[in-house]
Scaffold this motif. Structure first.
Motif, PDB file in Angstrom:
ATOM      1  N   SER A   1       0.817  -1.100   0.013  1.00 14.92           N
ATOM      2  CA  SER A   1      -0.077  -0.084  -0.037  1.00 14.92           C
ATOM      3  C   SER A   1       1.026   1.257  -0.119  1.00 14.92           C
ATOM      4  CB  SER A   1      -0.917   0.039   1.150  1.00 14.92           C
ATOM      5  OG  SER A   1      -0.300   0.114   2.307  1.00 14.92           O
TER       6      SER A   1
ATOM      7  N   GLY B   1      -6.673  -1.379   0.102  1.00 17.32           N
ATOM      8  CA  GLY B   1      -6.889   0.008   0.518  1.00 17.32           C
ATOM      9  C   GLY B   1      -6.686   0.025   2.183  1.00 17.32           C
ATOM     10  N   PRO B   2      -6.401   1.366   2.866  1.00 22.22           N
ATOM     11  CA  PRO B   2      -6.265   2.622   2.086  1.00 22.22           C
ATOM     12  C   PRO B   2      -4.843   2.529   2.033  1.00 22.22           C
ATOM     13  CG  PRO B   2      -6.576   2.896   4.602  1.00 22.22           C
ATOM     14  CD  PRO B   2      -6.674   1.456   4.374  1.00 22.22           C
TER      15      PRO B   2
ATOM     16  N   ASN C   1      -8.312  -4.818   4.289  1.00 24.82           N
ATOM     17  CA  ASN C   1      -8.282  -3.353   4.462  1.00 24.82           C
ATOM     18  C   ASN C   1      -7.094  -3.539   5.247  1.00 24.82           C
ATOM     19  OD1 ASN C   1      -8.473  -0.973   6.275  1.00 24.82           O
ATOM     20  ND2 ASN C   1     -10.580  -0.799   6.091  1.00 24.82           N
TER      21      ASN C   1
ATOM     22  N   HIS D   1      -1.818   6.961   9.482  1.00 27.32           N
ATOM     23  CA  HIS D   1      -2.777   6.876  10.176  1.00 27.32           C
ATOM     24  C   HIS D   1      -2.787   7.188  11.581  1.00 27.32           C
ATOM     25  CE1 HIS D   1      -4.286   5.062   6.798  1.00 27.32           C
ATOM     26  NE2 HIS D   1      -3.280   4.301   6.708  1.00 27.32           N
TER      27      HIS D   1
ATOM     28  N   SER E   1      -5.434   6.603  14.543  1.00 25.74           N
ATOM     29  CA  SER E   1      -6.886   6.207  14.621  1.00 25.74           C
ATOM     30  C   SER E   1      -7.151   5.459  16.014  1.00 25.74           C
ATOM     31  CB  SER E   1      -7.638   5.441  13.485  1.00 25.74           C
ATOM     32  OG  SER E   1      -7.254   6.204  12.127  1.00 25.74           O
TER      33      SER E   1
ATOM     34  N   ASP F   1      -8.920   0.718  -3.174  1.00 24.87           N
ATOM     35  CA  ASP F   1      -9.754   2.035  -2.834  1.00 24.87           C
ATOM     36  C   ASP F   1      -8.818   2.833  -1.919  1.00 24.87           C
ATOM     37  OD1 ASP F   1     -11.385   3.639  -1.360  1.00 24.87           O
ATOM     38  OD2 ASP F   1     -13.066   2.140  -0.696  1.00 24.87           O
ATOM     39  N   PRO F   2      -8.196   3.715  -2.395  1.00 21.33           N
ATOM     40  CA  PRO F   2      -7.256   4.474  -1.348  1.00 21.33           C
ATOM     41  C   PRO F   2      -7.643   5.103  -0.399  1.00 21.33           C
ATOM     42  CG  PRO F   2      -7.261   5.227  -3.992  1.00 21.33           C
ATOM     43  CD  PRO F   2      -8.551   4.454  -3.721  1.00 21.33           C
ATOM     44  N   SER F   3      -8.954   5.411  -0.240  1.00 19.90           N
ATOM     45  CA  SER F   3      -9.500   5.927   1.089  1.00 19.90           C
ATOM     46  C   SER F   3     -10.257   5.345   1.919  1.00 19.90           C
ATOM     47  CB  SER F   3     -10.170   7.342   0.726  1.00 19.90           C
ATOM     48  OG  SER F   3     -11.094   7.274  -0.337  1.00 19.90           O
TER      49      SER F   3
ATOM     50  N   SER G   1     -12.010   3.125   4.603  1.00 21.33           N
ATOM     51  CA  SER G   1     -11.727   3.647   6.360  1.00 21.33           C
ATOM     52  C   SER G   1     -12.124   2.160   7.088  1.00 21.33           C
ATOM     53  CB  SER G   1     -12.606   4.670   6.598  1.00 21.33           C
ATOM     54  OG  SER G   1     -13.955   4.237   6.378  1.00 21.33           O
TER      55      SER G   1
END
Ligand code: KG4
Ligand code: ZN
Length: 342
Positions: A15, A87-88, A116, A145, A147, A331-333, A335
């Protein structure tokens, strides 16, 4: 309890700037986890250049897969599942690993699953501590990230808070650049900070007292710029120690508070910044104070690697019966979990 111990998953992670291939037996027994870091290729640009990363994934990935098979004396046809990050991340690099994984799955006639990357970081914990199951609070803190994710059970995530601007690792890397440290700077700031005095400069702790669990690190970066302009002779060790004191304070306070608010007795910390020795110490102390068990995967599982990707794939396939069609796109974004009001 784990199932299907002869089940072999090939994991692929591309990624960002690490090309990684892993083979996992069952749900969390890592047979091999090889990582080729492109960090030297990007260092001269002061950050990851997506095109350079994509090209080098193309060059390295097939070789790493072959090497892993050869090292283990396995044949491709013995693989049960192919798992690749979708992704991301950066779209070009993601596309390389995803396409390679899908091609292998198609050629071998085995199922394919897209993973993911953030769930991967959570599963680095599962590999390291399979007995320490959810419910738990997860702090995923890396170059991309920052989170806080509540994990009532594996596969079930609620986003409790995230950075509103820079990730913690990204801020450390940018601050390192201003201090004249090479890229990425996190590990060097960690080392320098051990030699410095954290009380030298009181840098701000943005959002530390805000009611929710979101983070902000860009203001810290700005105040370091101004400080360095005014005090060009300040010792690097003292700046590093003062900067880390701010980052560690924020991460520690918010994550312990989140664990308490969501009644979790266990906090896991993953991602590249979880390798930080000062953060490890501060969180372990704060956790012990509040009756919260704080767990970190080993350093090699904290940074980007394919074993954590294979672990998500194996879990989702074996426990939840999931796989993806070969039409799955990057899917680069992407979540992890729906944001909830803290
Ligand atoms: O998880 P990772 O390998 O890649 C991303 O998904 O971003 O994390 C890389 C980040 C970089 O920002 C790097 O500076 C930081 O982790 N990092 C550290 C340490 N080792 C790596 N930050 C603080 N202390 C460390 N010891
Ligand atoms: Zn990562």
């Amino acid at each position: 309890m784990t199932v299907e111990s002869d089940f072999l998953t090939l994991g692929i992670e591309t990624s960002c700037d690490e090309t990684s291939v892993a083979i996992l037996r069952g749900e969390h027994h890592v047979l091999i986890n090889s990582v080729y870091s492109q960090v030297d290729l990007h260092a001269k640009y002061g950050g990851v250049v997506p095109e350079v990363a994509s090209r080098n994934h193309v060059l390295k990935l097939p070789f790493l897969v072959q090497e892993a098979m050869r090292t283990l004396g396995l044949q491709l046809k013995e693989l049960s599942l192919i798992a690749a990050t979708y992704g991301p991340g950066l779209v070009g690099p993601l596309l390389v690993g995803l396409t390679h994984g899908k091609g292998l799955a198609f050629g071998l006639g085995v199922p394919f699953i897209g993973v993911n990357h953030l769930e991967g970081h959570v599963f680095a914990h599962r590999i390291a501590h399979p007995e320490a199951e959810p419910p738990l609070m997860a702090l995923v803190v890396s170059g991309g990230h920052t989170s806080l994710v509540d994990v009532p059970a594996y596969g079930n995530y609620q986003l409790v808070g995230m950075t509103v601007d820079d990730a913690a690792g990204e801020a450390l890397d940018k601050i390192g650049k201003m201090m004249g440290i090479g890229y990425p700077a996190g590990a060097e700031i960690d080392r320098l900070a051990t030699l410095g005095d954290p009380k030298t400069v009181h840098f701000p702790r943005p959002m530390i007292g805000s009611p929710g669990f979101d983070f902000s690190f860009s203001g810290l970066k700005t105040s370091v710029v101004y400080h360095l302009r005014k005090n060009p002779r300040e010792k690097q060790q003292d700046i590093a120690a003062s900067v880390l004191a701010s980052v560690v304070d924020i991460l520690t306070k918010k994550s312990i508070e989140a664990a308490r608010r969501f009644h979790r007795k266990r906090l896991i910390v993953t991602g590249g910044v979880a390798a930080n020795s000062h953060l490890r110490k501060a969180l372990a102390l704060a956790g012990a104070d509040r009756g919260i068990e704080v767990l970190f995967p080993s350093l090699s599982l904290c940074t980007d690697n394919a074993a954590m990707i294979a672990a998500v794939g194996a879990f989702r396939h074996l426990r939840l019966g999931q796989s993806h069609p070969l039409s799955l796109r990057p899917d680069p974004s992407l979540s992890l979990g729906q944001a909830i009001e803290a």
